[in-house]
Design a protein around this motif. Structure first.
Motif, PDB file in Angstrom:
ATOM      1  N   CYS A  86     -22.873  -5.835  36.917  1.00 12.06           N
ATOM      2  CA  CYS A  86     -22.540  -5.998  38.328  1.00 12.06           C
ATOM      3  C   CYS A  86     -23.109  -7.314  38.853  1.00 12.06           C
ATOM      4  N   GLU A  87     -24.301  -7.672  38.374  1.00  9.76           N
ATOM      5  CA  GLU A  87     -24.907  -8.950  38.774  1.00  9.76           C
ATOM      6  C   GLU A  87     -24.019 -10.122  38.381  1.00  9.76           C
ATOM      7  N   ILE A  88     -23.453 -10.057  37.181  1.00  9.34           N
ATOM      8  CA  ILE A  88     -22.574 -11.140  36.733  1.00  9.34           C
ATOM      9  C   ILE A  88     -21.358 -11.253  37.650  1.00  9.34           C
ATOM     10  N   MET A  89     -20.756 -10.117  37.988  1.00  8.45           N
ATOM     11  CA  MET A  89     -19.596 -10.133  38.891  1.00  8.45           C
ATOM     12  C   MET A  89     -19.964 -10.713  40.250  1.00  8.45           C
ATOM     13  N   GLY A  90     -21.204 -10.468  40.694  1.00 15.38           N
ATOM     14  CA  GLY A  90     -21.627 -10.934  42.006  1.00 15.38           C
ATOM     15  C   GLY A  90     -21.711 -12.443  42.120  1.00 15.38           C
ATOM     16  N   ARG A  91     -21.684 -13.153  41.010  1.00 16.67           N
ATOM     17  CA  ARG A  91     -21.765 -14.609  41.041  1.00 16.67           C
ATOM     18  C   ARG A  91     -20.539 -15.238  41.691  1.00 16.67           C
ATOM     19  N   LEU A 271     -25.696  -8.979  44.925  1.00 15.89           N
ATOM     20  CA  LEU A 271     -26.441  -9.980  45.678  1.00 15.89           C
ATOM     21  C   LEU A 271     -27.363 -10.795  44.785  1.00 15.89           C
ATOM     22  N   ILE A 272     -27.899 -10.179  43.739  1.00 12.16           N
ATOM     23  CA  ILE A 272     -28.761 -10.911  42.813  1.00 12.16           C
ATOM     24  C   ILE A 272     -27.953 -11.994  42.098  1.00 12.16           C
ATOM     25  N   GLY A 273     -26.743 -11.659  41.674  1.00 13.29           N
ATOM     26  CA  GLY A 273     -25.877 -12.662  41.062  1.00 13.29           C
ATOM     27  C   GLY A 273     -25.523 -13.777  42.033  1.00 13.29           C
ATOM     28  N   LEU A 274     -25.255 -13.404  43.291  1.00 21.24           N
ATOM     29  CA  LEU A 274     -24.919 -14.387  44.320  1.00 21.24           C
ATOM     30  C   LEU A 274     -26.094 -15.336  44.553  1.00 21.24           C
ATOM     31  N   ALA A 275     -27.303 -14.773  44.622  1.00 17.35           N
ATOM     32  CA  ALA A 275     -28.493 -15.600  44.826  1.00 17.35           C
ATOM     33  C   ALA A 275     -28.753 -16.511  43.634  1.00 17.35           C
ATOM     34  N   GLU A 276     -28.517 -16.007  42.422  1.00 21.11           N
ATOM     35  CA  GLU A 276     -28.680 -16.842  41.229  1.00 21.11           C
ATOM     36  C   GLU A 276     -27.747 -18.052  41.293  1.00 21.11           C
ATOM     37  N   ARG A 277     -26.525 -17.815  41.706  1.00 24.41           N
ATOM     38  CA  ARG A 277     -25.552 -18.918  41.805  1.00 24.41           C
ATOM     39  C   ARG A 277     -25.995 -19.919  42.873  1.00 24.41           C
ATOM     40  N   GLU A 308     -40.209 -20.359  44.822  1.00 24.89           N
ATOM     41  CA  GLU A 308     -40.208 -19.112  45.602  1.00 24.89           C
ATOM     42  C   GLU A 308     -38.898 -18.359  45.425  1.00 24.89           C
ATOM     43  N   ALA A 309     -37.785 -19.102  45.331  1.00 26.99           N
ATOM     44  CA  ALA A 309     -36.485 -18.464  45.104  1.00 26.99           C
ATOM     45  C   ALA A 309     -36.479 -17.716  43.776  1.00 26.99           C
ATOM     46  N   ARG A 310     -37.025 -18.358  42.734  1.00 24.21           N
ATOM     47  CA  ARG A 310     -37.075 -17.688  41.426  1.00 24.21           C
ATOM     48  C   ARG A 310     -37.906 -16.416  41.510  1.00 24.21           C
ATOM     49  N   ILE A 311     -39.047 -16.491  42.197  1.00 24.37           N
ATOM     50  CA  ILE A 311     -39.903 -15.311  42.344  1.00 24.37           C
ATOM     51  C   ILE A 311     -39.175 -14.199  43.086  1.00 24.37           C
ATOM     52  N   LEU A 312     -38.533 -14.541  44.193  1.00 27.04           N
ATOM     53  CA  LEU A 312     -37.850 -13.534  45.018  1.00 27.04           C
ATOM     54  C   LEU A 312     -36.706 -12.869  44.265  1.00 27.04           C
ATOM     55  N   ILE A 313     -35.927 -13.678  43.532  1.00 29.93           N
ATOM     56  CA  ILE A 313     -34.788 -13.124  42.788  1.00 29.93           C
ATOM     57  C   ILE A 313     -35.281 -12.171  41.706  1.00 29.93           C
ATOM     58  N   ASP A 314     -36.283 -12.586  40.955  1.00 27.48           N
ATOM     59  CA  ASP A 314     -36.779 -11.728  39.879  1.00 27.48           C
ATOM     60  C   ASP A 314     -37.429 -10.464  40.427  1.00 27.48           C
ATOM     61  N   GLN A 315     -38.139 -10.578  41.537  1.00 30.65           N
ATOM     62  CA  GLN A 315     -38.711  -9.382  42.160  1.00 30.65           C
ATOM     63  C   GLN A 315     -37.602  -8.395  42.531  1.00 30.65           C
ATOM     64  N   ALA A 316     -36.548  -8.910  43.164  1.00 34.18           N
ATOM     65  CA  ALA A 316     -35.441  -8.043  43.585  1.00 34.18           C
ATOM     66  C   ALA A 316     -34.760  -7.410  42.375  1.00 34.18           C
ATOM     67  N   ARG A 317     -34.594  -8.203  41.308  1.00 35.23           N
ATOM     68  CA  ARG A 317     -33.939  -7.665  40.118  1.00 35.23           C
ATOM     69  C   ARG A 317     -34.732  -6.488  39.538  1.00 35.23           C
ATOM     70  N   ALA A 345     -34.774  -5.207  50.489  1.00 27.10           N
ATOM     71  CA  ALA A 345     -35.267  -6.390  49.782  1.00 27.10           C
ATOM     72  C   ALA A 345     -34.145  -7.336  49.351  1.00 27.10           C
ATOM     73  N   ALA A 346     -33.060  -6.797  48.793  1.00 37.22           N
ATOM     74  CA  ALA A 346     -32.037  -7.671  48.193  1.00 37.22           C
ATOM     75  C   ALA A 346     -31.292  -8.528  49.221  1.00 37.22           C
ATOM     76  N   PRO A 347     -30.787  -7.970  50.333  1.00 43.06           N
ATOM     77  CA  PRO A 347     -30.107  -8.839  51.303  1.00 43.06           C
ATOM     78  C   PRO A 347     -31.029  -9.880  51.930  1.00 43.06           C
ATOM     79  N   ASN A 348     -32.267  -9.482  52.239  1.00 47.60           N
ATOM     80  CA  ASN A 348     -33.202 -10.453  52.810  1.00 47.60           C
ATOM     81  C   ASN A 348     -33.525 -11.555  51.821  1.00 47.60           C
ATOM     82  N   MET A 349     -33.700 -11.188  50.552  1.00 45.10           N
ATOM     83  CA  MET A 349     -33.921 -12.186  49.512  1.00 45.10           C
ATOM     84  C   MET A 349     -32.750 -13.145  49.432  1.00 45.10           C
ATOM     85  N   ALA A 350     -31.522 -12.599  49.379  1.00 41.98           N
ATOM     86  CA  ALA A 350     -30.340 -13.444  49.237  1.00 41.98           C
ATOM     87  C   ALA A 350     -30.168 -14.365  50.441  1.00 41.98           C
TER      88      ALA A 350
END
Length: 409
Positions: A86-91, A271-277, A308-317, A345-350
């Motif tokens: 699902c994360e991949i699709m979110g990209r 959202l995690i995929g979207l944030a990664e992109r 900080e973005a890397r930390i937030l994304i990995d925390q959410a994942r 957590a996920a929407p605020n992170m994104a």
């Protein structure tokens, strides 16, 4: 907790990534151009030809209905197994539909799979699983605070062998799509029941039933999200067979809780995929631009934000994977706190990561359609499926309950 992906999941990840590389990313501009052309021709709600072509390719590739664990039409994946896919699709925000894994259809299909009669499944679930039609979930109402589902005022009244439905709904995702052929509608069958959680019911309503009127589409921060979109819908004396009720009168709140759990976690996965992109775009832009004699990537504030973005994304994942595992092992009800935590957590992170990506792009960030639409999508999910405040209240109460004195029996 073991979040190691199984060989099955790794194989699906590889196939899905290959499909995205071959068919999704190269076609992003074409997808948006088709919508723009349809809008210019007077009807933005015409489905794109590209989407139907890619759906055929995804089905042929065996990347179809990956979300559905309980049907022979699905891939039989657990929530934990589905999360990285699902994360991949979110990209790419629009790509989930290519694999028949997009909201609100996923939630509606799971609802029908679990709670509908065999006749309803034959009539509506089968074409949904086959990607032949789309659907809509009609719950939120404009006149009440729908974050409290017990506030819902729409009525579902028994009349012989039928139910008569009256009410006004909005933010009904997919209502404007001409492929949408069926609504799952929530309203009150027993408004005087002293148990406020047994007043509601859910019922299946064919879109072409007399009395169903699409009043308007609702934009999200300026985006109409065509050809999918979100609508305001009026139901006036809409008559449907009594057999269209799901599970029975008074079970609507129960069904909603069962439906929203997986829906919430799917949004968070995407959202995690979207944030990664967004982070990828941020890094590439920072490396390619020079300001004040140095690459933007060398500016301390940029480095701090990337870190900080890397930390937030990995925390959410990890929070999402933990919630998914709990849903698989102890059930959605026992995972209520964990589902609520990721929904906050996920929407605020994104939102934060995408905001930083926009900032690194400077003026270009304000015109970058991907980042703008990504931010609008992430921001909307701080309200959709329950606002942050509701989830935080619930999390806080669950946490406090561990310290309250036990009642004597």
């Amino acid at each position: 907790m073991d979040f190691q992906y199984s060989p099955k999941v790794k194989e699906l990840q590889a196939r899905l990534n290959a499909f995205m590389d071959e068919h999704i990313y190269p076609n992003e501009a074409r997808f948006h151009q088709e919508i723009a052309d349809n809008r210019r021709n007077g009807d933005a709600w015409v489905p794109t030809k590209l989407m139907e072509q890619l759906k055929d390719k995804a089905r042929a590739a065996g990347l179809w209905n990956l979300f559905l664990p309980e049907s022979d039409k699905g891939a039989g994946l657990t929530n934990l197994e589905y999360a990285p896919l699902c994360e991949i699709m979110g990209r790419a925000g629009w790509s989930a539909e290519v694999f028949n894994c997009s909201a609100p259809d996923t939630g509606n299909m799971e609802t029908l799979e679990r709670y509908a009669s065999e006749e309803i499944k034959r009539q509506w679930l089968t074409p949904l699983l086959n990607g032949e039609i789309r659907s809509c979930f009609a719950m939120t109402e404009p006149e009440v605070a729908s974050s409290d589902a017990t506030n819902i005022e729409s009525r579902i009244t028994r009349d012989g062998d039928h139910y008569v439905i009256n009410g006004r709904k909005w933010w009904s995702s997919g209502a404007n799509d001409p492929r949408c052929k069926v609504f799952v509608f929530m309203g009150k069958t027993d408004p005087d029941n002293p148990d406020k959680h047994k007043q509601q019911s859910m019922i299946v309503v064919p879109r072409d039933t007399p009395g169903v009127t699409i009043l308007r589409h609702l934009p999200v921060l300026g985006f109409d999200d065509a050809p999918h979109g979100h609508g305001e819908v009026l139901f006036e004396n809409v008559r449907v067979p009594a057999t269209n009720i799901l599970l029975g009168e008074g079970r609507g709140f129960e069904i909603a809780q069962g439906r929203l759990g997986p829906g919430r976690i799917h949004h968070c996965m995407r959202l995690i995929g979207l944030a990664e992109r967004a982070l990828e775009k941020m890094c590439k832009r920072a490396l390619g631009r020079v300001a004040f004699g140095r690459p933007v990537a060398d500016q301390t504030v940029t480095l701090e934000r990337i870190a900080e973005a890397r930390i937030l994304i990995d925390q959410a994942r990890f929070l999402v994977l933990n919630a998914a595992q709990m849903m698989d092992t102890v059930g959605n009800k026992a995972a209520l706190k964990e589902i609520g935590m990721i929904k906050v957590a996920a929407p605020n992170m994104a939102c934060q990561v995408i905001d930083w990506a926009i900032q690194v792009h400077g003026g270009g960030g304000m015109a970058d359609e991907f980042l703008a639409h990504a931010y609008a999508s992430a921001r909307s999910l701080r309200i959709a499926d329950g606002p942050d405040e509701v989830h935080r209240n619930q999390i806080g109460k669950l946490e406090l309950s561990k310290y309250k004195p036990k009642k004597a029996h």
